[in-house]
Write a protein that holds these residues in place. Structure first.
Motif, PDB file in Angstrom:
ATOM      1  N   PRO A  20      43.547  27.337  38.606  1.00  0.00           N
ATOM      2  CA  PRO A  20      42.498  28.225  39.109  1.00  0.00           C
ATOM      3  C   PRO A  20      41.783  29.068  38.055  1.00  0.00           C
ATOM      4  N   LEU A  21      42.312  29.136  36.838  1.00  0.00           N
ATOM      5  CA  LEU A  21      41.774  30.115  35.888  1.00  0.00           C
ATOM      6  C   LEU A  21      40.289  29.907  35.600  1.00  0.00           C
ATOM      7  N   LEU A  22      39.889  28.712  35.218  1.00  0.00           N
ATOM      8  CA  LEU A  22      38.476  28.501  34.875  1.00  0.00           C
ATOM      9  C   LEU A  22      37.553  28.729  36.072  1.00  0.00           C
ATOM     10  N   PRO A  23      37.869  28.193  37.251  1.00  0.00           N
ATOM     11  CA  PRO A  23      36.993  28.500  38.395  1.00  0.00           C
ATOM     12  C   PRO A  23      36.906  29.988  38.691  1.00  0.00           C
ATOM     13  N   ILE A  24      38.019  30.695  38.568  1.00  0.00           N
ATOM     14  CA  ILE A  24      37.981  32.146  38.790  1.00  0.00           C
ATOM     15  C   ILE A  24      37.073  32.808  37.752  1.00  0.00           C
ATOM     16  N   ILE A  41      42.655  41.717  32.986  1.00  0.00           N
ATOM     17  CA  ILE A  41      43.975  42.253  33.340  1.00  0.00           C
ATOM     18  C   ILE A  41      44.329  41.884  34.785  1.00  0.00           C
ATOM     19  N   ALA A  42      43.373  42.055  35.684  1.00  0.00           N
ATOM     20  CA  ALA A  42      43.627  41.743  37.098  1.00  0.00           C
ATOM     21  C   ALA A  42      43.868  40.247  37.301  1.00  0.00           C
ATOM     22  N   ILE A  43      43.090  39.423  36.632  1.00  0.00           N
ATOM     23  CA  ILE A  43      43.255  37.972  36.758  1.00  0.00           C
ATOM     24  C   ILE A  43      44.614  37.555  36.205  1.00  0.00           C
ATOM     25  N   LEU A  49      49.967  35.386  34.360  1.00  0.00           N
ATOM     26  CA  LEU A  49      49.731  35.023  32.965  1.00  0.00           C
ATOM     27  C   LEU A  49      49.694  36.311  32.148  1.00  0.00           C
ATOM     28  N   SER A  50      49.760  36.179  30.829  1.00  0.00           N
ATOM     29  CA  SER A  50      49.552  37.365  30.003  1.00  0.00           C
ATOM     30  C   SER A  50      48.049  37.590  29.862  1.00  0.00           C
ATOM     31  N   VAL A  57      41.143  32.214  26.807  1.00  0.00           N
ATOM     32  CA  VAL A  57      40.218  31.293  27.502  1.00  0.00           C
ATOM     33  C   VAL A  57      38.821  31.910  27.554  1.00  0.00           C
ATOM     34  N   VAL A  58      38.746  33.198  27.893  1.00  0.00           N
ATOM     35  CA  VAL A  58      37.441  33.872  27.975  1.00  0.00           C
ATOM     36  C   VAL A  58      36.717  33.794  26.639  1.00  0.00           C
ATOM     37  N   SER A  59      37.439  34.044  25.568  1.00  0.00           N
ATOM     38  CA  SER A  59      36.778  34.081  24.258  1.00  0.00           C
ATOM     39  C   SER A  59      36.502  32.676  23.712  1.00  0.00           C
TER      40      SER A  59
END
Ligand code: FES
Length: 141
Positions: A20-24, A41-43, A49-50, A57-59
């Motif tokens: 789910p991380l990328l879709p979120i 932090i919330a995700i 996850l840490s 992933v974001v960066s």
């Protein structure tokens, strides 16, 4: 709907999903114009996850920004196939047309490798762009 409520709704919408991380992150970027530190932090907490994993992933992906940028954005593919088809020669004209009004973002593959150079504005993809077409895209963004 408040920011925390909107984020909670996005997290709920992806509950039980595989990977789910990328879709979120895409939904958060679309909803808030960025993926803030607070959202990371919330995700991370929601996905067990840490924060470092989420931030990594974001960066890594150019689709995500830490702060909102209200300017229109044009994504230019600078991966190998589009390089071979001449995207690099188009960059100076695009940058000059953009000035500070339009954000030129580099991406690495838009899925149009055989029809490059490729660009994207919002959900629209553009193939076989030449300098004149790209400058028109920038000016109309
Ligand atoms: S390399 Fe440019 S679209 Fe794939």
């Amino acid at each position: 709907m408040t920011g925390p409520d909107k984020l909670a709704a996005i997290l709920d919408a992806h509950a039980g999903r595989e990977g789910p991380l990328l879709p979120i992150l895409h939904d958060v970027q679309a909803a808030f114009g960025c993926v803030s530190a607070e959202a990371e932090i919330a995700i991370a907490a929601h996905l067990n996850l840490s924060r470092a994993e989420v931030h990594g992933v974001v960066s890594f992906y150019h689709d995500f920004t830490a702060t909102p940028d209200p300017r229109p954005a044009i994504q230019l593919c600078r991966a190998e196939a589009c390089k071979a088809r001449g995207i690099e020669a188009l960059i100076p004209a695009a940058t000059a047309a953009a000035g500070s009004r339009v954000r030129i973002a580099t991406v690495y593959c838009l899925g149009l490798c055989s029809a490059g150079p490729a660009a994207r504005v919002g959900d629209e993809l553009y193939a076989r762009i030449d300098e004149a077409a790209l400058v028109r895209l920038v000016e109309s963004a």
